[in-house]
Design a protein around this motif. Structure first.
Motif, short mmCIF file in Angstrom:
data_model
loop_
_atom_site.label_atom_id
_atom_site.label_comp_id
_atom_site.label_asym_id
_atom_site.label_seq_id
_atom_site.Cartn_x
_atom_site.Cartn_y
_atom_site.Cartn_z
N UNK A 77 0.86 -1.18 0.00
CA UNK A 77 0.00 0.00 0.00
C UNK A 77 0.89 1.23 0.00
N UNK A 78 0.59 2.14 -0.91
CA UNK A 78 1.40 3.34 -1.07
C UNK A 78 0.51 4.55 -0.77
N UNK A 79 0.99 5.47 0.04
CA UNK A 79 0.26 6.72 0.28
C UNK A 79 0.82 7.79 -0.63
N UNK A 80 -0.10 8.50 -1.31
CA UNK A 80 0.33 9.52 -2.26
C UNK A 80 -0.72 10.63 -2.27
N UNK A 81 -0.28 11.85 -2.42
CA UNK A 81 -1.21 12.98 -2.53
C UNK A 81 -1.50 13.23 -4.00
N UNK A 82 -2.79 13.37 -4.31
CA UNK A 82 -3.21 13.61 -5.69
C UNK A 82 -4.56 14.31 -5.68
#
Length: 72
Positions: A15-20
């Motif tokens: 699981x990767x956390x990314x702002x978009x």
């Protein structure tokens, strides 16, 4: 005795956390990063395993053909 082919399917997960701006852009950013090998999944990311057995196709076809010939 019959011959069986057993498929072993391992699943890896991260699981990767990314702002978009939205989920589609977030997924596109992670897909691109994955394609650029920024995320590498290995044994520490193991999430599960499945096994599926099936009769070897050639033998099953041969047996079905013989059965049809016998029924005639």
């Amino acid at each position: 005795m019959k011959t069986y082919q057993v498929e072993i399917k391992e699943t890896l997960g991260m699981t990767v956390e990314i702002e978009a701006e939205n989920s589609e852009k977030a997924e596109a950013m992670v897909r691109e990063a994955y394609s650029n090998e920024e995320y590498i999944l290995d044994a520490e990311h193991f999430a599960g395993v499945e096994f599926a057995a099936r009769e070897k196709e050639i033998e099953a076809r041969s047996r079905n053909q013989k059965r049809r010939e016998y029924e005639r």
